[in-house]
Scaffold this motif. Structure first.
Motif, PDB file in Angstrom:
ATOM      1  N   GLN A 152      15.403  18.648 -18.708  1.00  0.00           N
ATOM      2  CA  GLN A 152      14.127  18.304 -19.334  1.00  0.00           C
ATOM      3  C   GLN A 152      14.227  16.950 -20.023  1.00  0.00           C
ATOM      4  O   GLN A 152      15.212  16.636 -20.698  1.00  0.00           O
ATOM      5  N   HIS A 153      13.199  16.128 -19.837  1.00  0.00           N
ATOM      6  CA  HIS A 153      13.105  14.791 -20.421  1.00  0.00           C
ATOM      7  C   HIS A 153      14.231  13.876 -19.942  1.00  0.00           C
ATOM      8  O   HIS A 153      14.708  13.014 -20.692  1.00  0.00           O
ATOM      9  N   THR A 154      14.661  14.056 -18.711  1.00  0.00           N
ATOM     10  CA  THR A 154      15.681  13.190 -18.115  1.00  0.00           C
ATOM     11  C   THR A 154      15.175  12.686 -16.762  1.00  0.00           C
ATOM     12  O   THR A 154      14.338  13.334 -16.122  1.00  0.00           O
ATOM     13  N   PRO A 155      15.671  11.531 -16.301  1.00  0.00           N
ATOM     14  CA  PRO A 155      15.291  11.050 -14.963  1.00  0.00           C
ATOM     15  C   PRO A 155      15.648  12.031 -13.859  1.00  0.00           C
ATOM     16  O   PRO A 155      14.942  12.109 -12.841  1.00  0.00           O
ATOM     17  N   TRP A 156      16.721  12.796 -14.052  1.00  0.00           N
ATOM     18  CA  TRP A 156      17.096  13.787 -13.054  1.00  0.00           C
ATOM     19  C   TRP A 156      16.023  14.868 -12.925  1.00  0.00           C
ATOM     20  O   TRP A 156      15.744  15.356 -11.832  1.00  0.00           O
ATOM     21  N   GLY A 157      15.435  15.244 -14.038  1.00  0.00           N
ATOM     22  CA  GLY A 157      14.364  16.230 -13.987  1.00  0.00           C
ATOM     23  C   GLY A 157      13.158  15.721 -13.223  1.00  0.00           C
ATOM     24  O   GLY A 157      12.555  16.449 -12.417  1.00  0.00           O
TER      25      GLY A 157
END
Length: 293
Positions: A152-157
């Motif tokens: 959550q709240h990451t570029p991966w997400g």
């Protein structure tokens, strides 16, 4: 005494055994001399559904003048959203090219239990509301992740959400072409001593290239305009996970209509250029493949 005969359905039904029979049936049904009418109706419908809305956006973007347009698209927040959007979308498109080709290959060339179910699941992102997809991603990769992945709240997400909604474009573009590939050519290349990777790169891949490029263009264009699937998992962290569609929402909330239209025009131009370029490359690859066969 009256004898009633039942017509033979086979005698009434037009035979469609030859490749051109379907086109001939369509021509007989809709008439051969009405091409101008058909083109006119198609043009009017395309104008109402696509061209007029695009013209309205362009008019609104130009309403504030060139200076307002350039300020809107070159602001720090806008440039940061473009960078996040384009970088993640490009990475997701490459990822989907690889795995989309693999999934299409498995669905066409392999038989396994549950194949029909997998084939149906591929189209699920088309039917699922994107906000539901975002809820699913949040439940799976949020703070209380049951699999231990906190995205959550990451570029991966954001990348996982975009990969989820764009994967079917590649699979469905490649799958029918893969079904039509001449297996005899592959067998002939193998009989001449070509290894499996050599047969794939020399025989199969050139035939699939136009479809791969088409699927990649559609996936990329969908990714740069996606909003619903990333709204919860991404969190719109400026410069990190805030994509351009979320920046547009912020501009809407601030009643900046010129900025909204300007950002939208940039995204439309990027999508058009990417699709047009890949279409040209695909067409050239298709002509080269036909010339060499």
């Amino acid at each position: 005494m009256t004898v009633t005969t039942t017509p033979n359905p086979e005698a009434i039904r037009p035979e469609l055994d030859e490749p051109g029979d379907t086109a001939q049936l369509v021509a007989r049904t809709f008439g051969r001399g009405n091409s101008s009418l058909r083109v006119g109706v198609a043009t009017v419908w395309l104008s109402l559904i696509v061209l007029l809305p695009l013209a309205a956006i362009a008019w609104q973007a130009a309403g504030g003048g060139w200076q307002a347009f350039t300020e809107a698209v070159t602001s720090r927040a806008a440039l940061a959203s473009f960078e996040v959007t384009l970088s993640i979308s490009a990475e997701v498109t490459v990822l989907n090219l690889l795995f989309g080709l693999l999934i299409a290959w498995v669905l066409v060339c392999d038989d396994f239990p549950g194949k029909r179910l997998v084939n149906a699941i591929i189209d699920l992102p088309f039917a699922l509301p994107t906000i539901v997809a975002s809820l699913v991603m949040l439940a799976l990769y949020g703070k209380n992740s049951p699999v231990g992945l906190h995205l959550q709240h990451t570029p991966w997400g954001v990348a996982v959400a975009l990969a989820f909604v764009t994967l079917p474009f590649v699979v469905r573009a490649v799958q029918p072409v893969l079904m039509e590939i001449d297996r005899e050519t592959e067998e002939a290349a193998a009989s001449l001593g070509a290894s499996g990777p050599k047969v794939f790169t020399s025989v199969v891949l050139p035939s699939l290239l136009p479809a791969l490029l088409s699927g990649a263009g559609l996936a990329f264009s969908r990714a740069i305009g996606e909003f619903g699937s990333v709204v919860l998992i991404g969190g719109a962290v400026p410069g990190k996970t805030e994509v351009s569609s979320q920046w547009i929402r912020t501009l809407i909330e601030n009643d900046d209509r010129t900025g909204v239209a300007a950002i939208s025009i940039v995204l439309l131009l990027i999508s058009f250029v990417v699709l047009f370029t890949l279409c040209l490359i695909g067409a050239r690859a298709a002509r080269h493949e036909e010339g060499s066969s």
